[in-house]
Design a protein around this motif. Structure first.
Motif, PDB file in Angstrom:
ATOM      1  N   PRO B 105       0.838  -1.200   0.000  1.00  0.00           N
ATOM      2  CA  PRO B 105       0.000   0.000   0.000  1.00  0.00           C
ATOM      3  C   PRO B 105       0.877   1.255   0.000  1.00  0.00           C
ATOM      4  O   PRO B 105       1.792   1.362   0.828  1.00  0.00           O
ATOM      5  CB  PRO B 105      -0.792  -0.105   1.303  1.00  0.00           C
ATOM      6  CG  PRO B 105      -0.675  -1.527   1.714  1.00  0.00           C
ATOM      7  CD  PRO B 105       0.590  -2.045   1.159  1.00  0.00           C
ATOM      8  N   PHE B 106       0.626   2.155  -0.923  1.00  0.00           N
ATOM      9  CA  PHE B 106       1.417   3.389  -1.083  1.00  0.00           C
ATOM     10  C   PHE B 106       2.898   3.111  -1.320  1.00  0.00           C
ATOM     11  O   PHE B 106       3.743   3.970  -1.096  1.00  0.00           O
ATOM     12  CB  PHE B 106       1.248   4.316   0.129  1.00  0.00           C
ATOM     13  CG  PHE B 106      -0.167   4.755   0.335  1.00  0.00           C
ATOM     14  CD1 PHE B 106      -0.750   5.678  -0.518  1.00  0.00           C
ATOM     15  CD2 PHE B 106      -0.935   4.217   1.371  1.00  0.00           C
ATOM     16  CE1 PHE B 106      -2.072   6.069  -0.338  1.00  0.00           C
ATOM     17  CE2 PHE B 106      -2.252   4.604   1.545  1.00  0.00           C
ATOM     18  CZ  PHE B 106      -2.822   5.529   0.690  1.00  0.00           C
ATOM     19  N   GLY B 107       3.217   1.896  -1.755  1.00  0.00           N
ATOM     20  CA  GLY B 107       4.620   1.531  -1.955  1.00  0.00           C
ATOM     21  C   GLY B 107       5.322   2.406  -2.974  1.00  0.00           C
ATOM     22  O   GLY B 107       6.483   2.780  -2.794  1.00  0.00           O
ATOM     23  N   VAL B 108       4.600   2.756  -4.048  1.00  0.00           N
ATOM     24  CA  VAL B 108       5.216   3.566  -5.098  1.00  0.00           C
ATOM     25  C   VAL B 108       5.555   4.952  -4.557  1.00  0.00           C
ATOM     26  O   VAL B 108       6.672   5.450  -4.729  1.00  0.00           O
ATOM     27  CB  VAL B 108       4.268   3.689  -6.314  1.00  0.00           C
ATOM     28  CG1 VAL B 108       4.919   4.500  -7.406  1.00  0.00           C
ATOM     29  CG2 VAL B 108       3.896   2.314  -6.829  1.00  0.00           C
ATOM     30  N   VAL B 109       4.573   5.567  -3.871  1.00  0.00           N
ATOM     31  CA  VAL B 109       4.807   6.910  -3.339  1.00  0.00           C
ATOM     32  C   VAL B 109       5.939   6.877  -2.318  1.00  0.00           C
ATOM     33  O   VAL B 109       6.775   7.778  -2.265  1.00  0.00           O
ATOM     34  CB  VAL B 109       3.516   7.466  -2.704  1.00  0.00           C
ATOM     35  CG1 VAL B 109       3.762   8.834  -2.120  1.00  0.00           C
ATOM     36  CG2 VAL B 109       2.414   7.542  -3.741  1.00  0.00           C
ATOM     37  N   LEU B 110       5.979   5.821  -1.536  1.00  0.00           N
ATOM     38  CA  LEU B 110       7.007   5.681  -0.510  1.00  0.00           C
ATOM     39  C   LEU B 110       8.403   5.690  -1.149  1.00  0.00           C
ATOM     40  O   LEU B 110       9.295   6.434  -0.739  1.00  0.00           O
ATOM     41  CB  LEU B 110       6.770   4.351   0.225  1.00  0.00           C
ATOM     42  CG  LEU B 110       7.463   4.165   1.565  1.00  0.00           C
ATOM     43  CD1 LEU B 110       6.962   5.199   2.540  1.00  0.00           C
ATOM     44  CD2 LEU B 110       7.177   2.763   2.086  1.00  0.00           C
ATOM     45  N   ARG B 111       8.555   4.858  -2.173  1.00  0.00           N
ATOM     46  CA  ARG B 111       9.857   4.770  -2.830  1.00  0.00           C
ATOM     47  C   ARG B 111      10.181   6.063  -3.578  1.00  0.00           C
ATOM     48  O   ARG B 111      11.303   6.555  -3.518  1.00  0.00           O
ATOM     49  CB  ARG B 111       9.865   3.585  -3.805  1.00  0.00           C
ATOM     50  CG  ARG B 111      11.249   3.204  -4.261  1.00  0.00           C
ATOM     51  CD  ARG B 111      11.234   1.897  -4.991  1.00  0.00           C
ATOM     52  NE  ARG B 111      11.147   2.063  -6.430  1.00  0.00           N
ATOM     53  CZ  ARG B 111      12.193   2.329  -7.223  1.00  0.00           C
ATOM     54  NH1 ARG B 111      13.381   2.444  -6.696  1.00  0.00           N
ATOM     55  NH2 ARG B 111      12.043   2.457  -8.514  1.00  0.00           N
ATOM     56  N   ASN B 112       9.169   6.611  -4.269  1.00  0.00           N
ATOM     57  CA  ASN B 112       9.398   7.885  -4.968  1.00  0.00           C
ATOM     58  C   ASN B 112       9.874   8.957  -4.001  1.00  0.00           C
ATOM     59  O   ASN B 112      10.829   9.675  -4.261  1.00  0.00           O
ATOM     60  CB  ASN B 112       8.106   8.375  -5.630  1.00  0.00           C
ATOM     61  CG  ASN B 112       7.681   7.476  -6.772  1.00  0.00           C
ATOM     62  OD1 ASN B 112       8.426   6.594  -7.164  1.00  0.00           O
ATOM     63  ND2 ASN B 112       6.482   7.695  -7.265  1.00  0.00           N
ATOM     64  N   MET B 113       9.154   9.044  -2.875  1.00  0.00           N
ATOM     65  CA  MET B 113       9.467  10.106  -1.931  1.00  0.00           C
ATOM     66  C   MET B 113      10.881   9.932  -1.384  1.00  0.00           C
ATOM     67  O   MET B 113      11.620  10.904  -1.223  1.00  0.00           O
ATOM     68  CB  MET B 113       8.456  10.092  -0.794  1.00  0.00           C
ATOM     69  CG  MET B 113       8.404  11.404  -0.062  1.00  0.00           C
ATOM     70  SD  MET B 113       7.161  11.333   1.201  1.00  0.00           S
ATOM     71  CE  MET B 113       6.109  12.618   0.681  1.00  0.00           C
ATOM     72  N   HIS B 114      11.283   8.700  -1.115  1.00  0.00           N
ATOM     73  CA  HIS B 114      12.622   8.457  -0.604  1.00  0.00           C
ATOM     74  C   HIS B 114      13.666   8.897  -1.633  1.00  0.00           C
ATOM     75  O   HIS B 114      14.653   9.537  -1.292  1.00  0.00           O
ATOM     76  CB  HIS B 114      12.788   6.967  -0.277  1.00  0.00           C
ATOM     77  CG  HIS B 114      13.983   6.670   0.574  1.00  0.00           C
ATOM     78  ND1 HIS B 114      14.024   6.962   1.919  1.00  0.00           N
ATOM     79  CD2 HIS B 114      15.182   6.109   0.279  1.00  0.00           C
ATOM     80  CE1 HIS B 114      15.198   6.582   2.402  1.00  0.00           C
ATOM     81  NE2 HIS B 114      15.923   6.070   1.436  1.00  0.00           N
TER      82      HIS B 114
END
Lengths: 324, 258
Positions: B105-114
């Protein structure tokens, strides 16, 4: 033409580079604008008649002029951190978080195919912030570009406060009071670091060959490079064939490098002595040598780049163990 | 009637032992309460109770040091969440990236944000350095803090570099291969560097081998990059950050003309 530039610039990992260029230019102009403004104010204050009491220090007056508009000059110098500073930090944090959110939702971090040691991409590039160093590989051997230069950059940055003996310009923007320091910094930071990153990103294509922005990255392009060493170059112009031997190359290389640093140290020294500039005594021998060494090493990078591009010179010094 | 009850409830809450044990000060806007707001809070205590007026000006400080620290915190938080799902081995690393993309869940945003925060942090560190240089803030008494700042700059770049390898895709793999190939050429310590061969350096005992845990960028290199990236370097950075902030305060706060 624009299509090719757009393809490179819109790669997700290259967006930060475009952003960096915009930010560095914006803040660069801001700092120079503030510096020139302050210098104007100080020049105007210097010709203003002294206050009658004669007690107020001239510098203190100027400094208040610089920092605050007239309407704020009567206000107390200190303000409470809560809420004034904490409030600003909070607003700033929200703005940055919002930017990060809007950046992270539509633009995905790049993910290419699984790593494969047998499939080398062309060009293979280091992370973008090291592209300046990778570009130096064109002009220097890896032990210089990849090891020596980074070490010099780190040590050189760390010694700045200990070799800059100019007490002026501490805590406010100014150009007139420290032109040498500021120009040197911007040459190193902007020309040699930021611009090299931009060149490494936009102009280095397959085979790490130079392509103008917009030029098609043709992987089959062949450029006949006939690089020669410094001693061969000299032999060619003077016509003295003995200069082409290895021993002559070694001696010539050592002499050239020693002369370069020797003159680099000596000429400014004599020039400053002649003008009896106080900076020589303030610096002392050790500080002067450190400044000279780092300054001329930095300049040597640009000189080597010019020598390579204009005269196809590969090495200045050739030894059996290493080449410079 | 209602306001009376509200006042009563407020009284009961704010005079309770629990409330008073947590919040030591009242709400009145007095100089004492303003100072206590800073002094009584361990996080805000990074600040002095009073600052020079010029330190508030955006044109003076550009807020770059603060933004850098904020991004460091963002990276710590997103990094911890990424750690929950990521396995630093050759079999799982790339799969976990796909896992982030399609399952978490929200994995893409998490990685993008990092990733974007990391890139942004590199830029803001450079701008912070530029601001400090342009205001001459490295001059006495702040010489040592400038040196600490340079170490933090290097740590930022190294943190970003070690993180580059972790997705184990072509981009990271070759970027790190190009980067660590430089270590081969280290004078004395690398097997292709000046005098390295004469001192007995080979591809299996030189400094590059120590960095990668092998002669190629493989599973050991991934594990080493992971440990450096997630444990060793953040801890080092936090120690240097503490010194950096402490010295900023001890050396008189944001540099200004005095």
């Amino acid at each position: 033409m624009w299509h090719n530039i757009w393809i490179i610039a819109s790669k997700p990992d290259n967006i930060p580079i475009v952003g960096m260029l915009v930010l560095v230019l914006f803040f660069g102009f801001l700092s120079f604008w503030l510096a020139f403004k302050n210098d104007r104010i100080r020049r105007a204050a210097a010709v203003r008649p002294k206050p009658e009491s004669g007690k107020a220090k001239r510098d203190a007056v100027d400094v208040i002029d610089i920092m605050y508009p007239e309407s704020e000059q009567g206000l107390p110098k200190k303000v409470s951190c809560w809420p004034h500073l904490v409030k600003l930090e909070f607003i700033c944090a929200i703005a940055v978080m919002a930017l990060l959110m809007f950046w992270s939702i539509p633009i995905d971090a790049p993910l290419e195919e699984p790593s494969d040691p047998t499939l080398t991409p062309n060009p293979s590039k280091a992370p973008w912030y090291f592209l300046g160093l990778q570009d130096m590989l064109v002009y220097f051997d890896p032990w210089i570009a990849g090891v020596l230069l980074p070490t010099f950059i780190i040590v050189g940055l760390m010694v700045i406060p200990y070799i800059d003996v100019n007490p002026k310009g501490n805590g406010y923007y100014t150009f007139a009071e420290r032109p040498f320091a500021i120009l040197t910094y911007w040459f190193g930071f902007f020309v040699l670091w930021v611009l090299e990153i931009v060149i490494g990103t936009f102009c280095r294509g397959p085979g790490w060959m130079f392509f103008w922005p917009g030029q098609e990255w043709d992987p089959h392009r062949v450029v006949a490079e006939v690089n020669i060493n410094w001693n061969e170059f000299l032999a060619n112009i003077t016509g003295v064939t003995t200069l082409k031997t290895e021993t002559a190359g070694l001696l010539l290389g050592i002499i050239t490098i020693l002369t370069y640093f020797g003159l680099g140290m000596l000429i400014p020294y004599l020039w400053l002595k002649k003008r009896s500039a106080p900076i020589i005594d303030q610096l002392g021998l050790i500080r002067y040598s450190v400044v000279g060494f780092f300054f001329w090493t930095m300049m040597a990078l640009s000189i080597k780049i010019v020598l390579r591009l204009a005269f196809s010179i590969k090495y200045i010094l050739v030894t059996p163990w290493f080449n410079i | 009637m209602l306001t009376e009850q509200k006042e009563k409830i407020k009284d009961i809450v704010t005079k309770s032992q629990v409330y008073k044990s947590i919040f030591r000060r009242g709400f009145g806007d007095t100089p004492r309460n303003r100072a206590l707001a800073i002094l009584g809070n361990v996080f805000l205590h990074l600040h002095p109770p009073y600052v020079m007026r010029h330190a508030l000006k955006f044109t003076h400080s550009w807020c770059m040091g603060g933004i850098t620290f904020l991004l460091f915190i963002v990276l710590c938080f997103t990094g911890v969440f990424l750690c929950f799902y990521y396995h630093p081995d050759k079999i799982n690393a790339y799969r976990d990236m796909k896992y982030f993309e399609y399952d978490v869940p929200f994995g893409v945003v998490l990685r993008n944000m990092h990733r974007w925060a990391a890139h942004l942090m590199v830029i803001t560190v450079w701008l912070h350095m530029t601001r400090v240089f342009m205001t001459g803030a490295y001059k006495p008494p702040r010489e040592f803090n400038w040196a600490v700042g340079v170490i933090l700059l290097v740590l930022t770049l190294l943190l970003s570099f070690t993180g580059y390898l972790l997705p184990d895709d072509q981009l990271g793999f070759w970027a790190v291969t190009v980067g660590t190939n430089m270590a081969r050429a280290t004078p004395l310590l690398g097997h292709e560097g000046p005098f390295g061969e004469q001192l007995g350096a080979t591809a299996y005992n030189d400094i590059r081998f120590a960095l990668l845990g092998g002669s190629v960028v493989g599973g050991n290199a991934l594990l080493r990059a992971y440990v450096w990236h997630c444990v060793a370097m953040p801890v080092t950075a936090i120690i240097f950050l503490a010194v950096h902030f402490w010295r900023t305060r001890k050396d008189g706060g944001t540099a200004g003309p005095l």
